[in-house]
Motif scaffolding. Structure first.
Motif, PDB file in Angstrom:
ATOM      1  N   VAL A 132       0.892  -1.155   0.000  1.00 31.34           N
ATOM      2  CA  VAL A 132       0.000   0.000   0.000  1.00 31.34           C
ATOM      3  C   VAL A 132       0.930   1.204   0.000  1.00 31.34           C
ATOM      4  CG1 VAL A 132      -1.758   1.289   1.269  1.00 31.34           C
ATOM      5  CG2 VAL A 132      -1.799  -1.222   1.250  1.00 31.34           C
ATOM      6  N   ASP A 133       0.770   2.063  -1.009  1.00 32.35           N
ATOM      7  CA  ASP A 133       1.674   3.194  -1.181  1.00 32.35           C
ATOM      8  C   ASP A 133       0.918   4.497  -0.981  1.00 32.35           C
ATOM      9  OD1 ASP A 133       3.236   1.100  -2.093  1.00 32.35           O
ATOM     10  OD2 ASP A 133       3.255   1.772  -4.178  1.00 32.35           O
ATOM     11  N   TYR A 134       1.470   5.352  -0.158  1.00 32.88           N
ATOM     12  CA  TYR A 134       0.953   6.705   0.010  1.00 32.88           C
ATOM     13  C   TYR A 134       1.933   7.631  -0.705  1.00 32.88           C
ATOM     14  CZ  TYR A 134      -1.830   4.599   3.700  1.00 32.88           C
ATOM     15  OH  TYR A 134      -2.691   3.802   4.395  1.00 32.88           O
ATOM     16  N   ALA A 135       1.413   8.499  -1.567  1.00 31.31           N
ATOM     17  CA  ALA A 135       2.258   9.428  -2.312  1.00 31.31           C
ATOM     18  C   ALA A 135       1.736  10.840  -2.129  1.00 31.31           C
ATOM     19  CB  ALA A 135       2.271   9.061  -3.796  1.00 31.31           C
ATOM     20  N   GLU A 182       4.602  18.615 -11.405  1.00 30.29           N
ATOM     21  CA  GLU A 182       3.439  17.869 -11.888  1.00 30.29           C
ATOM     22  C   GLU A 182       3.896  16.533 -12.443  1.00 30.29           C
ATOM     23  OE1 GLU A 182       1.574  20.215 -14.913  1.00 30.29           O
ATOM     24  OE2 GLU A 182       0.851  21.706 -13.485  1.00 30.29           O
ATOM     25  N   ILE A 183       2.995  15.549 -12.402  1.00 32.14           N
ATOM     26  CA  ILE A 183       3.312  14.223 -12.934  1.00 32.14           C
ATOM     27  C   ILE A 183       2.014  13.512 -13.297  1.00 32.14           C
ATOM     28  CG2 ILE A 183       3.291  12.970 -10.732  1.00 32.14           C
ATOM     29  CD1 ILE A 183       6.067  11.758 -11.888  1.00 32.14           C
ATOM     30  N   TRP A 184       2.093  12.651 -14.276  1.00 31.62           N
ATOM     31  CA  TRP A 184       0.958  11.821 -14.664  1.00 31.62           C
ATOM     32  C   TRP A 184       1.071  10.479 -13.968  1.00 31.62           C
ATOM     33  CZ3 TRP A 184      -3.177  13.257 -17.549  1.00 31.62           C
ATOM     34  CH2 TRP A 184      -3.091  14.496 -18.215  1.00 31.62           C
ATOM     35  N   LEU A 185       0.001  10.053 -13.332  1.00 32.51           N
ATOM     36  CA  LEU A 185      -0.113   8.700 -12.786  1.00 32.51           C
ATOM     37  C   LEU A 185      -0.796   7.870 -13.861  1.00 32.51           C
ATOM     38  CD1 LEU A 185      -0.173   6.461 -10.659  1.00 32.51           C
ATOM     39  CD2 LEU A 185      -2.276   7.500  -9.764  1.00 32.51           C
ATOM     40  N   LEU A 186      -0.092   6.866 -14.376  1.00 27.72           N
ATOM     41  CA  LEU A 186      -0.624   5.988 -15.408  1.00 27.72           C
ATOM     42  C   LEU A 186      -1.109   4.696 -14.780  1.00 27.72           C
ATOM     43  CD1 LEU A 186       2.203   6.340 -18.085  1.00 27.72           C
ATOM     44  CD2 LEU A 186       0.223   7.812 -17.708  1.00 27.72           C
ATOM     45  N   VAL A 188      -2.102  10.445  -3.306  1.00 29.16           N
ATOM     46  CA  VAL A 188      -2.588   9.223  -3.934  1.00 29.16           C
ATOM     47  C   VAL A 188      -2.358   8.074  -2.965  1.00 29.16           C
ATOM     48  CG1 VAL A 188      -2.207   7.576  -5.814  1.00 29.16           C
ATOM     49  CG2 VAL A 188      -2.028  10.017  -6.260  1.00 29.16           C
ATOM     50  N   VAL A 189      -3.293   7.137  -2.935  1.00 34.51           N
ATOM     51  CA  VAL A 189      -3.091   5.875  -2.230  1.00 34.51           C
ATOM     52  C   VAL A 189      -3.169   4.776  -3.279  1.00 34.51           C
ATOM     53  CG1 VAL A 189      -3.921   4.305  -0.459  1.00 34.51           C
ATOM     54  CG2 VAL A 189      -4.128   6.785  -0.116  1.00 34.51           C
ATOM     55  N   GLN A 190      -2.072   4.051  -3.449  1.00 30.76           N
ATOM     56  CA  GLN A 190      -1.998   2.928  -4.388  1.00 30.76           C
ATOM     57  C   GLN A 190      -2.148   1.644  -3.589  1.00 30.76           C
ATOM     58  OE1 GLN A 190      -2.161   2.790  -7.420  1.00 30.76           O
ATOM     59  NE2 GLN A 190      -0.611   3.881  -8.524  1.00 30.76           N
ATOM     60  N   ARG A 191      -3.011   0.768  -4.047  1.00 30.18           N
ATOM     61  CA  ARG A 191      -3.226  -0.490  -3.324  1.00 30.18           C
ATOM     62  C   ARG A 191      -2.931  -1.662  -4.232  1.00 30.18           C
ATOM     63  NH1 ARG A 191      -9.089   0.379  -1.280  1.00 30.18           N
ATOM     64  NH2 ARG A 191      -9.190   1.323  -3.326  1.00 30.18           N
ATOM     65  N   GLY A 192      -1.668  -1.810  -4.599  1.00 29.87           N
ATOM     66  CA  GLY A 192      -1.248  -2.961  -5.391  1.00 29.87           C
ATOM     67  C   GLY A 192      -1.688  -2.909  -6.836  1.00 29.87           C
ATOM     68  N   ALA A 213       6.961  12.418  -2.247  1.00 32.52           N
ATOM     69  CA  ALA A 213       7.243  11.653  -1.038  1.00 32.52           C
ATOM     70  C   ALA A 213       6.382  10.399  -1.063  1.00 32.52           C
ATOM     71  CB  ALA A 213       6.926  12.478   0.201  1.00 32.52           C
ATOM     72  N   PHE A 214       7.010   9.247  -0.849  1.00 26.78           N
ATOM     73  CA  PHE A 214       6.321   7.963  -0.850  1.00 26.78           C
ATOM     74  C   PHE A 214       6.493   7.285   0.500  1.00 26.78           C
ATOM     75  CE2 PHE A 214       7.420   8.365  -5.385  1.00 26.78           C
ATOM     76  CZ  PHE A 214       6.203   8.052  -5.983  1.00 26.78           C
ATOM     77  N   ILE A 215       5.426   6.667   0.969  1.00 27.28           N
ATOM     78  CA  ILE A 215       5.471   5.753   2.108  1.00 27.28           C
ATOM     79  C   ILE A 215       4.911   4.443   1.599  1.00 27.28           C
ATOM     80  CG2 ILE A 215       4.669   5.230   4.446  1.00 27.28           C
ATOM     81  CD1 ILE A 215       4.190   8.503   4.350  1.00 27.28           C
ATOM     82  N   LEU A 216       5.724   3.392   1.570  1.00 27.34           N
ATOM     83  CA  LEU A 216       5.312   2.069   1.116  1.00 27.34           C
ATOM     84  C   LEU A 216       5.144   1.177   2.342  1.00 27.34           C
ATOM     85  CD1 LEU A 216       6.731   3.400  -1.362  1.00 27.34           C
ATOM     86  CD2 LEU A 216       7.244   1.093  -2.101  1.00 27.34           C
ATOM     87  N   VAL A 217       3.993   0.528   2.427  1.00 34.48           N
ATOM     88  CA  VAL A 217       3.682  -0.369   3.539  1.00 34.48           C
ATOM     89  C   VAL A 217       3.556  -1.774   2.979  1.00 34.48           C
ATOM     90  CG1 VAL A 217       2.034  -0.877   5.385  1.00 34.48           C
ATOM     91  CG2 VAL A 217       2.406   1.506   4.664  1.00 34.48           C
ATOM     92  N   ASP A 218       4.275  -2.718   3.562  1.00 36.65           N
ATOM     93  CA  ASP A 218       4.213  -4.103   3.097  1.00 36.65           C
ATOM     94  C   ASP A 218       2.771  -4.594   3.124  1.00 36.65           C
ATOM     95  OD1 ASP A 218       5.131  -6.703   2.355  1.00 36.65           O
ATOM     96  OD2 ASP A 218       4.971  -7.314   4.452  1.00 36.65           O
ATOM     97  N   GLY A 219       2.322  -5.163   2.014  1.00 35.84           N
ATOM     98  CA  GLY A 219       0.936  -5.620   1.915  1.00 35.84           C
ATOM     99  C   GLY A 219       0.791  -7.120   1.869  1.00 35.84           C
ATOM    100  N   LYS A 220       1.882  -7.843   2.032  1.00 36.75           N
ATOM    101  CA  LYS A 220       1.797  -9.306   2.016  1.00 36.75           C
ATOM    102  C   LYS A 220       1.198  -9.798   3.311  1.00 36.75           C
ATOM    103  CE  LYS A 220       5.748  -9.923  -0.984  1.00 36.75           C
ATOM    104  NZ  LYS A 220       7.109 -10.441  -1.077  1.00 36.75           N
TER     105      LYS A 220
END
Length: 113
Positions: free
Chosen positions: A57-60, A66-70, A84-88, A104-111
């Motif tokens: 789970v990534d918090y950005a 500026e940037i494009w999230l694809l 943004v919150v990315q969930r895998g 700035a990114f915070i990545l949380v192990d999702g396994k």
């Protein structure tokens, strides 16, 4: 290292320089991610060489520029202050502008253990 440790987190700030479309066509995303221990995260058939998916789970937070999230089918222009919150999900970051973008990114192990 791309992935956080088991049951852990990683905090990082990443700078994305403006992309040159001609250079982008020559890049090997798998090799670049291999340098971070994550070659298996790359989607080699995707529309961007750095399209990837992780079990996190990534918090950005867009700090500057500026940037494009694809995503697989969609894309979103993000500006300083956006979050943004990315969930895998399969995703890539594309700086199509002329200025540096800092995130700035915070990545949380999702396994699940």
């Amino acid at each position: 290292i791309l992935h956080p440790p088991a049951n852990g987190t990683i905090f990082r700030i990443v700078e994305f320089a403006p992309e040159d479309p001609e250079v982008l066509k020559t890049l090997d995303g798998r090799a670049a991610f291999a340098d971070m221990g994550a070659a298996d995260a790359i989607d080699a058939t995707a529309r961007h060489p750095f399209m990837h998916k992780t079990e996190t789970v990534d918090y950005a937070v867009i700090l500057e520029g500026e940037i494009w999230l694809l995503l697989d089918e969609e894309e979103y222009l993000l500006k300083a202050g956006d979050t943004v919150v990315q969930r895998g999900t399969n995703h890539a970051w594309s700086n199509r502008g002329t200025a540096l973008c800092r995130i700035a990114f915070i990545l949380v192990d999702g396994k699940r253990g």
